[in-house]
Design a protein around this motif. Structure first.
Motif, mmCIF file in Angstrom:
data_model
loop_
_atom_site.group_PDB
_atom_site.id
_atom_site.type_symbol
_atom_site.label_atom_id
_atom_site.label_comp_id
_atom_site.label_asym_id
_atom_site.label_seq_id
_atom_site.Cartn_x
_atom_site.Cartn_y
_atom_site.Cartn_z
ATOM 1 N N ASN A 156 0.821 -1.204 0.000
ATOM 2 C CA ASN A 156 0.000 0.000 0.000
ATOM 3 C C ASN A 156 0.854 1.253 0.000
ATOM 4 O O ASN A 156 0.387 2.346 0.328
ATOM 5 N N ARG A 157 2.130 1.088 -0.385
ATOM 6 C CA ARG A 157 3.030 2.239 -0.436
ATOM 7 C C ARG A 157 2.701 3.117 -1.633
ATOM 8 O O ARG A 157 2.434 2.629 -2.737
ATOM 9 N N THR A 158 2.735 4.405 -1.417
ATOM 10 C CA THR A 158 2.395 5.367 -2.460
ATOM 11 C C THR A 158 3.622 5.643 -3.327
ATOM 12 O O THR A 158 4.693 5.956 -2.797
ATOM 13 N N PRO A 159 3.511 5.525 -4.663
ATOM 14 C CA PRO A 159 4.671 5.840 -5.511
ATOM 15 C C PRO A 159 4.907 7.347 -5.599
ATOM 16 O O PRO A 159 3.966 8.128 -5.753
ATOM 17 N N LEU A 160 6.154 7.748 -5.467
ATOM 18 C CA LEU A 160 6.558 9.134 -5.645
ATOM 19 C C LEU A 160 7.370 9.208 -6.928
ATOM 20 O O LEU A 160 8.543 8.821 -6.965
ATOM 21 N N ALA A 161 6.736 9.672 -8.009
ATOM 22 C CA ALA A 161 7.374 9.697 -9.331
ATOM 23 C C ALA A 161 8.086 11.023 -9.537
ATOM 24 O O ALA A 161 7.499 12.093 -9.384
ATOM 25 N N ILE A 162 9.370 10.949 -9.869
ATOM 26 C CA ILE A 162 10.172 12.136 -10.146
ATOM 27 C C ILE A 162 10.955 11.911 -11.431
ATOM 28 O O ILE A 162 11.188 10.773 -11.839
ATOM 29 N N THR A 163 11.343 12.994 -12.085
ATOM 30 C CA THR A 163 12.204 12.902 -13.260
ATOM 31 C C THR A 163 13.630 12.636 -12.793
ATOM 32 O O THR A 163 14.159 13.361 -11.951
ATOM 33 N N VAL A 197 7.331 4.851 -2.335
ATOM 34 C CA VAL A 197 8.240 4.183 -3.258
ATOM 35 C C VAL A 197 8.747 5.222 -4.245
ATOM 36 O O VAL A 197 7.955 5.862 -4.952
ATOM 37 N N LEU A 198 10.050 5.409 -4.288
ATOM 38 C CA LEU A 198 10.636 6.408 -5.187
ATOM 39 C C LEU A 198 10.733 5.825 -6.591
ATOM 40 O O LEU A 198 11.431 4.838 -6.819
ATOM 41 N N ALA A 199 10.008 6.411 -7.533
ATOM 42 C CA ALA A 199 10.000 5.944 -8.920
ATOM 43 C C ALA A 199 10.558 7.044 -9.813
ATOM 44 O O ALA A 199 10.318 8.227 -9.581
ATOM 45 N N HIS A 200 11.325 6.646 -10.816
ATOM 46 C CA HIS A 200 11.965 7.609 -11.708
ATOM 47 C C HIS A 200 11.323 7.544 -13.090
ATOM 48 O O HIS A 200 11.147 6.460 -13.638
ATOM 49 N N ARG A 201 11.006 8.706 -13.633
ATOM 50 C CA ARG A 201 10.581 8.790 -15.033
ATOM 51 C C ARG A 201 11.768 9.245 -15.881
ATOM 52 O O ARG A 201 12.679 9.919 -15.387
ATOM 53 N N GLN A 202 11.739 8.875 -17.133
ATOM 54 C CA GLN A 202 12.866 9.170 -18.017
ATOM 55 C C GLN A 202 12.965 10.669 -18.301
ATOM 56 O O GLN A 202 11.982 11.296 -18.692
ATOM 57 N N PRO A 203 14.141 11.261 -18.126
ATOM 58 C CA PRO A 203 14.288 12.682 -18.472
ATOM 59 C C PRO A 203 14.430 12.859 -19.972
ATOM 60 O O PRO A 203 14.619 11.890 -20.719
#
Length: 387
Positions: A156-163, A197-203
């Protein structure tokens, strides 16, 4: 799969030796089925079948598996210098070594494939010590554990999406340090669950910056904005079809490209047939038809708080006087990109002091910088445009 020779299973020939270089998966499954029923099949030698990326072999009554690689196959992994988080490249080595450990049943065969894998990553400039560390880590995982089905873990962890950016590496530590603040708040801890949850999006990379996958498709090749001519389209009568448009400051702009009522991601201009100096510059990520429907709704409902609704409700004006043209269409990725180009056209035609644009809206805090663009905000018009 093309089989060179298929093994034929005959219940009556218990002692006959069946030999096959390559068998079909169906035949191999029949062999395995008989082995389960009879506990043993006498002398089956070198029967094998390629199933996906695994070669299954029956040799002397035993089932063995090994890695199946086509002659044309090559290692297409990320280069070590690729712009990815460090854990991504490390996990590639580890996950591939785990895969080899799971597939290869023979220890010596597995060791040879892992050695080939080590050389493949070395050619991609992965550090030798890191390759060795991840492969040894995978070796210590029991193969019996890898062959078991693992149920998907629920979280139930919330994803934190960053570039992704290397400068954001300390962010994970910051999240860990600040997590107790959220845990101590009953409502936040219940809403957010565990640590994000630290998630990365493609720069953006050079390909995204220098190229575009957008290709406009229009039936009409004439430059400018053209009616879509759909039977129920209510925007077609309002289309300004010329490829040159003149602003209230008498500066002309040549429209390049062909657009229709359905074009999206555009900068547009609304002009009044009654008033040559009445021009409004806008932008939208929607289709031009949807955005102009909003302006027409303001006019019909007498919404004089909006500049277009205010002007076309002046005496002697009707909605039929409204004309619209697309000035530019690009593959804008964000609203900010569209608004920046919108500002360029507002400044080019000076539609704040002479047209229908009332102010700089989101750019009001940067008025001091507009002088470099040749625009003086002190003359910005606040009252209704004269008819």
């Amino acid at each position: 799969m093309n089989s060179e020779e298929e093994v034929v299973i005959d219940e009556e020939k218990k002692e006959e030796e069946y030999v096959g270089q390559m068998v079909s998966p169906a035949t191999l499954m029949e062999c395995m089925s008989q082995m389960r029923r009879k506990k043993k099949i006498s002398k089956i030698l070198h029967a094998s079948a390629a199933l996906d990326n695994t070669t299954v072999q029956i040799s002397d009554g035993h089932i063995n598996t090994t890695l199946c690689r086509k002659p044309t196959d090559h290692y297409a992994y990320l280069h070590a210098s690729s712009f990815h988080p460090g854990h991504t490249t490390r996990s590639i080595v580890y996950s591939q070594a785990l895969r080899y450990n799971r597939i290869c049943s023979n220890p010596s065969d597995r060791a040879q494939h892992l050695q080939d894998l080590h050389q493949a990553f070395s050619k991609l400039c992965y550090p030798h010590e890191e390759i060795r560390k991840q492969i040894n880590r995978a070796r210590h995982v029991p193969r019996t554990l890898l062959l078991q089905d693992k149920p998907k873990k629920e979280t139930n962890r919330t994803p934190l999406a960053i570039t992704y950016s290397p400068q954001l590496k300390p962010l994970q530590w910051i999240i860990s340090d600040l997590q107790p603040i959220l845990n101590n708040d009953p409502s936040l801890s219940q809403a957010l669950g565990g640590r994000p949850v630290l998630a990365h999006r493609q720069p953006a990379n050079l390909k995204h910056i220098l190229t575009s996958n957008y290709t406009p498709h229009h039936n009409n090749s004439n430059s400018g904005t053209n009616p879509c001519n759909k039977p129920r389209c209510q925007l077609c009568p309002h289309i300004y079809t010329r490829n040159t448009i003149t602003g209230p400051n008498q500066i002309s702009h040549t429209i390049t490209g062909s657009f229709t009522c359905t074009s999206t991601n555009v900068i547009y201009a609304i002009i009044c047939q009654q008033c040559p100096s009445a021009m409004y510059i806008g932008q939208t990520g929607q289709s031009l038809r949807k955005r102009i429907n909003g302006h027409k709704s303001d006019i019909r409902n007498g919404n004089i708080q909006k500049p277009v609704g205010e002007h076309f409700n002046l005496p002697g004006h009707t909605i039929a006087d409204l004309k619209v043209a697309i000035l530019q269409q690009k593959n804008f990725r964000t609203r900010l990109q569209r608004e920046t180009v919108e500002l360029q056209f507002i400044c080019k035609f000076d539609t704040i002091s002479s047209g229908l644009n009332k102010d700089y809206e989101w750019l009001a805090n940067y008025k001091s910088s507009f002088s470099s663009l040749g625009v003086h905000t002190s003359t910005a018009r606040r009252g209704p445009h004269p008819p």
